[in-house]
Design a protein around this motif. Structure first.
Motif, PDB file in Angstrom:
ATOM      1  N   LEU A 186      15.114  24.653   6.715  1.00 33.37           N
ATOM      2  CA  LEU A 186      15.274  25.896   7.457  1.00 33.37           C
ATOM      3  C   LEU A 186      14.530  27.052   6.794  1.00 33.37           C
ATOM      4  O   LEU A 186      14.456  27.147   5.568  1.00 33.37           O
ATOM      5  N   SER A 187      14.030  27.940   7.634  1.00 32.40           N
ATOM      6  CA  SER A 187      13.469  29.191   7.141  1.00 32.40           C
ATOM      7  C   SER A 187      14.609  30.108   6.726  1.00 32.40           C
ATOM      8  O   SER A 187      15.719  30.033   7.252  1.00 32.40           O
ATOM      9  N   ALA A 188      14.322  31.010   5.813  1.00 31.11           N
ATOM     10  CA  ALA A 188      15.359  31.897   5.295  1.00 31.11           C
ATOM     11  C   ALA A 188      15.912  32.823   6.375  1.00 31.11           C
ATOM     12  O   ALA A 188      17.061  33.256   6.299  1.00 31.11           O
ATOM     13  N   ASP A 189      15.107  33.125   7.417  1.00 34.15           N
ATOM     14  CA  ASP A 189      15.565  34.045   8.457  1.00 34.15           C
ATOM     15  C   ASP A 189      16.341  33.347   9.565  1.00 34.15           C
ATOM     16  O   ASP A 189      16.777  34.019  10.517  1.00 34.15           O
ATOM     17  N   SER A 190      16.537  32.025   9.481  1.00 32.14           N
ATOM     18  CA  SER A 190      17.386  31.338  10.454  1.00 32.14           C
ATOM     19  C   SER A 190      18.842  31.689  10.178  1.00 32.14           C
ATOM     20  O   SER A 190      19.290  31.666   9.025  1.00 32.14           O
ATOM     21  N   ASP A 191      19.587  32.000  11.248  1.00 32.36           N
ATOM     22  CA  ASP A 191      20.956  32.483  11.031  1.00 32.36           C
ATOM     23  C   ASP A 191      21.911  31.385  10.564  1.00 32.36           C
ATOM     24  O   ASP A 191      23.025  31.683  10.138  1.00 32.36           O
ATOM     25  N   THR A 192      21.496  30.136  10.633  1.00 32.10           N
ATOM     26  CA  THR A 192      22.342  29.050  10.115  1.00 32.10           C
ATOM     27  C   THR A 192      21.889  28.591   8.730  1.00 32.10           C
ATOM     28  O   THR A 192      22.427  27.613   8.205  1.00 32.10           O
ATOM     29  N   ALA A 193      20.923  29.291   8.154  1.00 29.98           N
ATOM     30  CA  ALA A 193      20.433  28.915   6.830  1.00 29.98           C
ATOM     31  C   ALA A 193      21.415  29.361   5.753  1.00 29.98           C
ATOM     32  O   ALA A 193      22.042  30.417   5.854  1.00 29.98           O
ATOM     33  N   LEU A 194      21.544  28.559   4.727  1.00 31.24           N
ATOM     34  CA  LEU A 194      22.315  28.918   3.549  1.00 31.24           C
ATOM     35  C   LEU A 194      21.352  29.536   2.535  1.00 31.24           C
ATOM     36  O   LEU A 194      20.439  30.246   2.920  1.00 31.24           O
ATOM     37  N   VAL A 195      21.513  29.256   1.269  1.00 27.41           N
ATOM     38  CA  VAL A 195      20.567  29.737   0.256  1.00 27.41           C
ATOM     39  C   VAL A 195      19.361  28.794   0.269  1.00 27.41           C
ATOM     40  O   VAL A 195      19.505  27.611  -0.048  1.00 27.41           O
ATOM     41  N   THR A 196      18.219  29.292   0.648  1.00 23.46           N
ATOM     42  CA  THR A 196      17.036  28.430   0.732  1.00 23.46           C
ATOM     43  C   THR A 196      16.253  28.461  -0.582  1.00 23.46           C
ATOM     44  O   THR A 196      16.379  27.575  -1.392  1.00 23.46           O
ATOM     45  N   ASP A 197      15.416  29.484  -0.775  1.00 18.72           N
ATOM     46  CA  ASP A 197      14.660  29.635  -2.028  1.00 18.72           C
ATOM     47  C   ASP A 197      13.971  28.323  -2.399  1.00 18.72           C
ATOM     48  O   ASP A 197      14.093  27.802  -3.508  1.00 18.72           O
ATOM     49  N   TRP A 198      13.217  27.762  -1.434  1.00 20.23           N
ATOM     50  CA  TRP A 198      12.607  26.444  -1.620  1.00 20.23           C
ATOM     51  C   TRP A 198      11.533  26.477  -2.705  1.00 20.23           C
ATOM     52  O   TRP A 198      10.693  27.374  -2.721  1.00 20.23           O
ATOM     53  N   GLN A 199      11.571  25.507  -3.588  1.00 20.76           N
ATOM     54  CA  GLN A 199      10.512  25.339  -4.592  1.00 20.76           C
ATOM     55  C   GLN A 199       9.564  24.274  -4.073  1.00 20.76           C
ATOM     56  O   GLN A 199       9.858  23.084  -4.115  1.00 20.76           O
ATOM     57  N   LEU A 200       8.417  24.709  -3.575  1.00 24.59           N
ATOM     58  CA  LEU A 200       7.481  23.799  -2.923  1.00 24.59           C
ATOM     59  C   LEU A 200       6.490  23.176  -3.889  1.00 24.59           C
ATOM     60  O   LEU A 200       5.904  22.141  -3.597  1.00 24.59           O
ATOM     61  N   LEU A 201       6.286  23.802  -5.043  1.00 22.26           N
ATOM     62  CA  LEU A 201       5.408  23.251  -6.080  1.00 22.26           C
ATOM     63  C   LEU A 201       6.212  23.112  -7.365  1.00 22.26           C
ATOM     64  O   LEU A 201       6.972  24.009  -7.729  1.00 22.26           O
ATOM     65  N   ASN A 202       6.033  21.969  -8.035  1.00 20.08           N
ATOM     66  CA  ASN A 202       6.748  21.788  -9.301  1.00 20.08           C
ATOM     67  C   ASN A 202       6.193  22.659 -10.415  1.00 20.08           C
ATOM     68  O   ASN A 202       6.868  22.905 -11.417  1.00 20.08           O
ATOM     69  N   SER A 203       4.976  23.150 -10.246  1.00 19.48           N
ATOM     70  CA  SER A 203       4.405  24.092 -11.216  1.00 19.48           C
ATOM     71  C   SER A 203       3.329  24.912 -10.512  1.00 19.48           C
ATOM     72  O   SER A 203       2.584  24.393  -9.687  1.00 19.48           O
ATOM     73  N   ARG A 204       3.244  26.185 -10.865  1.00 20.99           N
ATOM     74  CA  ARG A 204       2.275  27.097 -10.254  1.00 20.99           C
ATOM     75  C   ARG A 204       0.925  26.968 -10.947  1.00 20.99           C
ATOM     76  O   ARG A 204       0.838  26.528 -12.091  1.00 20.99           O
ATOM     77  N   PRO A 205      -0.162  27.358 -10.267  1.00 24.80           N
ATOM     78  CA  PRO A 205      -1.487  27.302 -10.899  1.00 24.80           C
ATOM     79  C   PRO A 205      -1.553  28.102 -12.192  1.00 24.80           C
ATOM     80  O   PRO A 205      -2.223  27.692 -13.148  1.00 24.80           O
ATOM     81  N   GLN A 206      -0.848  29.242 -12.243  1.00 20.79           N
ATOM     82  CA  GLN A 206      -0.903  30.097 -13.428  1.00 20.79           C
ATOM     83  C   GLN A 206      -0.389  29.378 -14.670  1.00 20.79           C
ATOM     84  O   GLN A 206      -0.859  29.639 -15.778  1.00 20.79           O
ATOM     85  N   ARG A 207       0.571  28.476 -14.487  1.00 23.06           N
ATOM     86  CA  ARG A 207       1.084  27.752 -15.638  1.00 23.06           C
ATOM     87  C   ARG A 207       0.014  26.849 -16.231  1.00 23.06           C
ATOM     88  O   ARG A 207      -0.128  26.758 -17.452  1.00 23.06           O
ATOM     89  N   HIS A 208      -0.765  26.188 -15.378  1.00 26.39           N
ATOM     90  CA  HIS A 208      -1.838  25.326 -15.885  1.00 26.39           C
ATOM     91  C   HIS A 208      -2.922  26.143 -16.571  1.00 26.39           C
ATOM     92  O   HIS A 208      -3.475  25.714 -17.595  1.00 26.39           O
ATOM     93  N   TYR A 209      -3.233  27.313 -16.024  1.00 26.33           N
ATOM     94  CA  TYR A 209      -4.232  28.161 -16.669  1.00 26.33           C
ATOM     95  C   TYR A 209      -3.727  28.640 -18.031  1.00 26.33           C
ATOM     96  O   TYR A 209      -4.515  28.762 -18.987  1.00 26.33           O
ATOM     97  N   ALA A 210      -2.432  28.905 -18.133  1.00 28.53           N
ATOM     98  CA  ALA A 210      -1.860  29.306 -19.426  1.00 28.53           C
ATOM     99  C   ALA A 210      -1.942  28.157 -20.425  1.00 28.53           C
ATOM    100  O   ALA A 210      -2.259  28.366 -21.606  1.00 28.53           O
ATOM    101  N   TYR A 211      -1.666  26.926 -19.952  1.00 33.20           N
ATOM    102  CA  TYR A 211      -1.808  25.764 -20.830  1.00 33.20           C
ATOM    103  C   TYR A 211      -3.249  25.603 -21.290  1.00 33.20           C
ATOM    104  O   TYR A 211      -3.515  25.269 -22.452  1.00 33.20           O
TER     105      TYR A 211
END
Length: 252
Positions: A186-211
Protein backbone atom coordinates in the motif's frame (compact mmCIF):
# COMPACT_ATOMS: atom_id res chain seq x y z
CA UNK A 1 83.54 11.07 -13.78
CA UNK A 2 83.29 8.21 -16.24
CA UNK A 3 79.88 6.93 -17.42
CA UNK A 4 80.57 3.52 -15.84
CA UNK A 5 81.10 5.03 -12.39
CA UNK A 6 78.00 7.25 -12.74
CA UNK A 7 75.84 4.28 -13.76
CA UNK A 8 77.17 2.18 -10.86
CA UNK A 9 76.42 4.94 -8.35
CA UNK A 10 72.88 5.36 -9.71
CA UNK A 11 72.25 1.62 -9.45
CA UNK A 12 73.55 1.51 -5.88
CA UNK A 13 71.41 4.51 -4.98
CA UNK A 14 68.25 2.88 -6.36
CA UNK A 15 68.96 -0.34 -4.48
CA UNK A 16 69.68 1.56 -1.27
CA UNK A 17 66.42 3.48 -1.65
CA UNK A 18 64.41 0.46 -0.36
CA UNK A 19 65.61 -1.02 2.92
CA UNK A 20 62.54 -3.13 3.85
CA UNK A 21 61.76 -5.58 1.08
CA UNK A 22 59.18 -7.71 2.99
CA UNK A 23 57.07 -4.60 3.62
CA UNK A 24 57.56 -3.53 0.01
CA UNK A 25 56.34 -6.88 -1.33
CA UNK A 26 53.38 -6.88 1.06
CA UNK A 27 52.45 -3.34 0.06
CA UNK A 28 52.76 -4.25 -3.61
CA UNK A 29 50.33 -7.11 -3.11
CA UNK A 30 47.80 -5.17 -1.02
CA UNK A 31 47.69 -1.93 -3.00
CA UNK A 32 46.02 -3.36 -6.15
CA UNK A 33 43.52 -5.18 -3.94
CA UNK A 34 42.53 -2.01 -2.08
CA UNK A 35 42.21 -0.03 -5.31
CA UNK A 36 40.15 -2.84 -6.90
CA UNK A 37 37.79 -2.90 -3.91
CA UNK A 38 37.30 0.85 -4.17
CA UNK A 39 36.52 0.61 -7.90
CA UNK A 40 34.12 -2.28 -7.21
CA UNK A 41 32.24 -0.20 -4.61
CA UNK A 42 31.95 2.66 -7.10
CA UNK A 43 30.48 0.25 -9.65
CA UNK A 44 28.06 -1.10 -7.03
CA UNK A 45 27.03 2.44 -6.19
CA UNK A 46 26.36 3.13 -9.86
CA UNK A 47 24.21 0.00 -10.11
CA UNK A 48 22.22 0.98 -7.02
CA UNK A 49 21.80 4.51 -8.38
CA UNK A 50 20.38 3.09 -11.62
CA UNK A 51 17.98 0.84 -9.68
CA UNK A 52 16.92 3.75 -7.48
CA UNK A 53 16.25 5.89 -10.55
CA UNK A 54 14.09 3.12 -12.04
CA UNK A 55 12.15 2.75 -8.78
CA UNK A 56 11.54 6.50 -8.53
CA UNK A 57 10.46 6.68 -12.16
CA UNK A 58 7.93 3.87 -11.80
CA UNK A 59 6.56 5.02 -8.45
CA UNK A 60 6.08 8.55 -9.76
CA UNK A 61 3.74 7.34 -12.52
CA UNK A 62 -0.04 7.30 -12.08
CA UNK A 63 -1.53 4.10 -10.60
CA UNK A 64 -3.59 2.05 -13.05
CA UNK A 65 -5.85 -0.96 -12.95
CA UNK A 66 -4.05 -4.30 -13.51
CA UNK A 67 -6.35 -4.98 -16.50
CA UNK A 68 -4.76 -2.02 -18.29
CA UNK A 69 -1.24 -3.40 -18.03
CA UNK A 70 0.38 -5.57 -20.66
CA UNK A 71 2.98 -6.77 -18.16
CA UNK A 72 3.22 -6.72 -14.39
CA UNK A 73 6.57 -5.37 -13.20
CA UNK A 74 8.09 -4.64 -9.82
CA UNK A 75 7.20 -1.22 -8.36
CA UNK A 76 4.41 -0.62 -10.91
CA UNK A 77 1.73 1.52 -9.21
CA UNK A 78 -1.74 -0.09 -9.10
CA UNK A 79 -5.24 1.06 -8.25
CA UNK A 80 -7.72 -1.57 -7.05
CA UNK A 81 -11.40 -1.22 -6.26
CA UNK A 82 -13.00 -3.84 -4.03
CA UNK A 83 -13.13 -5.05 -0.44
CA UNK A 84 -10.98 -6.71 2.19
CA UNK A 85 -11.67 -10.24 3.39
CA UNK A 86 -10.91 -11.90 6.72
CA UNK A 87 -8.02 -13.87 5.17
CA UNK A 88 -4.77 -12.39 6.40
CA UNK A 89 -1.27 -13.35 7.51
CA UNK A 90 1.12 -11.64 9.90
CA UNK A 91 4.68 -11.47 8.60
CA UNK A 92 6.85 -11.94 11.67
CA UNK A 93 10.02 -10.18 12.85
CA UNK A 94 9.48 -6.84 11.14
CA UNK A 95 10.84 -3.74 12.86
CA UNK A 96 10.20 -0.01 12.62
CA UNK A 97 12.37 2.44 14.57
CA UNK A 98 13.71 -0.38 16.71
CA UNK A 99 10.27 -1.74 17.66
CA UNK A 100 9.34 -5.35 16.90
CA UNK A 101 6.13 -6.08 15.06
CA UNK A 102 4.46 -7.59 12.02
CA UNK A 103 3.56 -6.65 8.48
CA UNK A 104 -0.12 -7.27 7.77
CA UNK A 105 -0.82 -9.21 4.57
CA UNK A 106 -4.54 -9.24 3.79
CA UNK A 107 -6.59 -10.54 0.87
CA UNK A 108 -8.42 -7.89 -1.17
CA UNK A 109 -11.02 -8.88 -3.79
CA UNK A 110 -11.12 -6.69 -6.90
CA UNK A 111 -13.12 -7.59 -10.04
CA UNK A 112 -13.55 -11.10 -8.70
CA UNK A 113 -9.78 -11.60 -8.26
CA UNK A 114 -8.02 -12.06 -4.94
CA UNK A 115 -4.95 -9.89 -4.37
CA UNK A 116 -2.66 -10.01 -1.36
CA UNK A 117 -2.19 -6.52 0.05
CA UNK A 118 0.65 -5.60 2.38
CA UNK A 119 -1.03 -2.93 4.49
CA UNK A 120 2.13 -2.12 6.41
CA UNK A 121 3.52 -2.55 9.90
CA UNK A 122 1.77 -2.85 13.24
CA UNK A 123 3.41 -3.32 16.66
CA UNK A 124 3.55 -6.68 18.40
CA UNK A 125 1.82 -7.11 21.77
CA UNK A 126 3.96 -7.46 24.86
CA UNK A 127 3.44 -11.22 25.02
CA UNK A 128 4.69 -13.47 22.26
CA UNK A 129 1.69 -15.77 22.62
CA UNK A 130 -0.67 -12.93 21.64
CA UNK A 131 -1.23 -11.63 18.12
CA UNK A 132 -2.10 -8.02 17.37
CA UNK A 133 -5.71 -7.10 16.75
CA UNK A 134 -6.49 -6.63 13.06
CA UNK A 135 -9.32 -4.39 11.84
CA UNK A 136 -10.45 -3.50 8.34
CA UNK A 137 -13.29 -1.58 6.69
CA UNK A 138 -16.31 -3.66 5.64
CA UNK A 139 -17.36 -1.33 2.85
CA UNK A 140 -15.91 -1.25 -0.65
CA UNK A 141 -12.67 0.72 -0.97
CA UNK A 142 -10.31 2.06 -3.60
CA UNK A 143 -6.71 1.38 -2.67
CA UNK A 144 -3.42 2.33 -4.31
CA UNK A 145 -0.05 0.69 -4.00
CA UNK A 146 2.72 -0.88 -6.02
CA UNK A 147 3.67 -4.39 -7.06
CA UNK A 148 6.23 -6.31 -5.04
CA UNK A 149 7.31 -9.91 -5.73
CA UNK A 150 6.61 -13.01 -3.68
CA UNK A 151 9.55 -15.28 -2.87
CA UNK A 152 9.76 -18.24 -5.24
CA UNK A 153 10.91 -20.58 -2.46
CA UNK A 154 8.61 -22.87 -0.52
CA UNK A 155 8.80 -23.39 3.24
CA UNK A 156 7.29 -26.66 4.53
CA UNK A 157 4.34 -25.97 6.80
CA UNK A 158 4.45 -22.22 6.18
CA UNK A 159 0.91 -22.10 4.77
CA UNK A 160 -0.61 -23.01 8.13
CA UNK A 161 -1.23 -20.40 10.83
CA UNK A 162 -1.58 -16.64 10.70
CA UNK A 163 1.95 -15.88 11.90
CA UNK A 164 4.45 -16.57 9.09
CA UNK A 165 8.18 -16.06 8.81
CA UNK A 166 8.31 -15.55 5.04
CA UNK A 167 5.83 -14.93 2.28
CA UNK A 168 6.45 -17.57 -0.36
CA UNK A 169 4.66 -19.30 -3.23
CA UNK A 170 3.14 -21.97 -1.01
CA UNK A 171 1.30 -19.36 1.06
CA UNK A 172 0.20 -17.55 -2.11
CA UNK A 173 -1.28 -20.82 -3.43
CA UNK A 174 -3.12 -21.46 -0.15
CA UNK A 175 -4.77 -18.02 -0.39
CA UNK A 176 -5.96 -18.64 -3.98
CA UNK A 177 -4.48 -15.41 -5.30
CA UNK A 178 -4.96 -14.07 -8.81
CA UNK A 179 -1.23 -13.44 -9.17
CA UNK A 180 0.83 -15.94 -7.19
CA UNK A 181 4.10 -14.11 -7.76
CA UNK A 182 2.94 -10.63 -6.68
CA UNK A 183 1.74 -8.70 -3.67
CA UNK A 184 0.66 -5.07 -3.54
CA UNK A 185 2.32 -2.82 -0.98
CA UNK A 186 0.00 0.00 0.00
CA UNK A 187 0.94 3.60 -0.59
CA UNK A 188 1.26 5.72 2.53
CA UNK A 189 -1.69 7.91 1.46
CA UNK A 190 -4.11 4.95 1.29
CA UNK A 191 -6.60 5.27 4.14
CA UNK A 192 -6.27 1.58 5.02
CA UNK A 193 -2.48 1.73 5.20
CA UNK A 194 -0.71 1.16 8.49
CA UNK A 195 2.92 2.21 9.01
CA UNK A 196 4.51 1.76 5.60
CA UNK A 197 8.00 3.35 5.40
CA UNK A 198 9.02 0.73 2.82
CA UNK A 199 12.73 0.00 2.47
CA UNK A 200 13.07 -0.73 -1.23
CA UNK A 201 16.88 -0.94 -1.35
CA UNK A 202 19.00 -2.81 1.16
CA UNK A 203 21.67 -0.12 0.78
CA UNK A 204 21.73 3.33 -0.83
CA UNK A 205 24.26 4.36 -3.51
CA UNK A 206 25.84 6.83 -1.07
CA UNK A 207 26.85 4.00 1.23
CA UNK A 208 28.82 2.29 -1.54
CA UNK A 209 30.51 5.56 -2.46
CA UNK A 210 31.47 6.01 1.20
CA UNK A 211 32.93 2.49 1.23
CA UNK A 212 34.88 3.31 -1.93
CA UNK A 213 36.32 6.42 -0.28
CA UNK A 214 37.41 4.28 2.67
CA UNK A 215 39.18 1.75 0.45
CA UNK A 216 40.97 4.51 -1.48
CA UNK A 217 41.97 6.18 1.80
CA UNK A 218 43.42 2.88 2.99
CA UNK A 219 45.34 2.59 -0.29
CA UNK A 220 46.75 6.10 0.17
CA UNK A 221 47.68 5.31 3.78
CA UNK A 222 49.44 2.14 2.61
CA UNK A 223 51.51 4.13 0.12
CA UNK A 224 52.52 6.60 2.82
CA UNK A 225 53.39 3.77 5.20
CA UNK A 226 55.57 2.20 2.54
CA UNK A 227 57.32 5.49 1.82
CA UNK A 228 58.14 6.17 5.46
CA UNK A 229 58.76 2.61 6.71
CA UNK A 230 60.26 0.77 3.75
CA UNK A 231 62.26 3.43 1.87
CA UNK A 232 64.88 6.05 2.55
CA UNK A 233 63.13 8.72 0.50
CA UNK A 234 62.56 10.97 3.50
CA UNK A 235 66.18 10.70 4.68
CA UNK A 236 67.54 11.31 1.16
CA UNK A 237 65.22 14.29 0.70
CA UNK A 238 66.42 15.80 3.96
CA UNK A 239 70.03 15.17 3.02
CA UNK A 240 69.56 16.88 -0.35
CA UNK A 241 67.93 19.86 1.33
CA UNK A 242 70.81 20.11 3.79
CA UNK A 243 73.36 19.94 0.96
CA UNK A 244 71.52 22.64 -0.99
CA UNK A 245 71.41 24.85 2.08
CA UNK A 246 75.14 24.31 2.67
CA UNK A 247 75.93 25.16 -0.95
CA UNK A 248 73.93 28.36 -0.70
CA UNK A 249 75.83 29.34 2.44
CA UNK A 250 79.29 28.69 0.93
CA UNK A 251 80.88 31.85 -0.57
CA UNK A 252 81.93 31.56 -4.21
Amino acid sequence: MTPEISSSRAKNASVALIHNWPLTLLSGALLPLLVALGIWQIQRGGEKAAIEATINQRLSSQPVSPQNLDQLRRYTPLRLSGYYTGDYRLLDNRTRNGRVGYELLQVFVSDGQRWLINRGWLPAPGERSRLPEVTWPRAAKIITGFLYPVSATETPGAAHGQRIQQLDRQIAVSLDLAQLQWTVRLSADSDTALVTDWQLLNSRPQRHYAYAAQWFAMAAALVLLWLFAATRIVQLSRRNNDNNNDNRGTPS
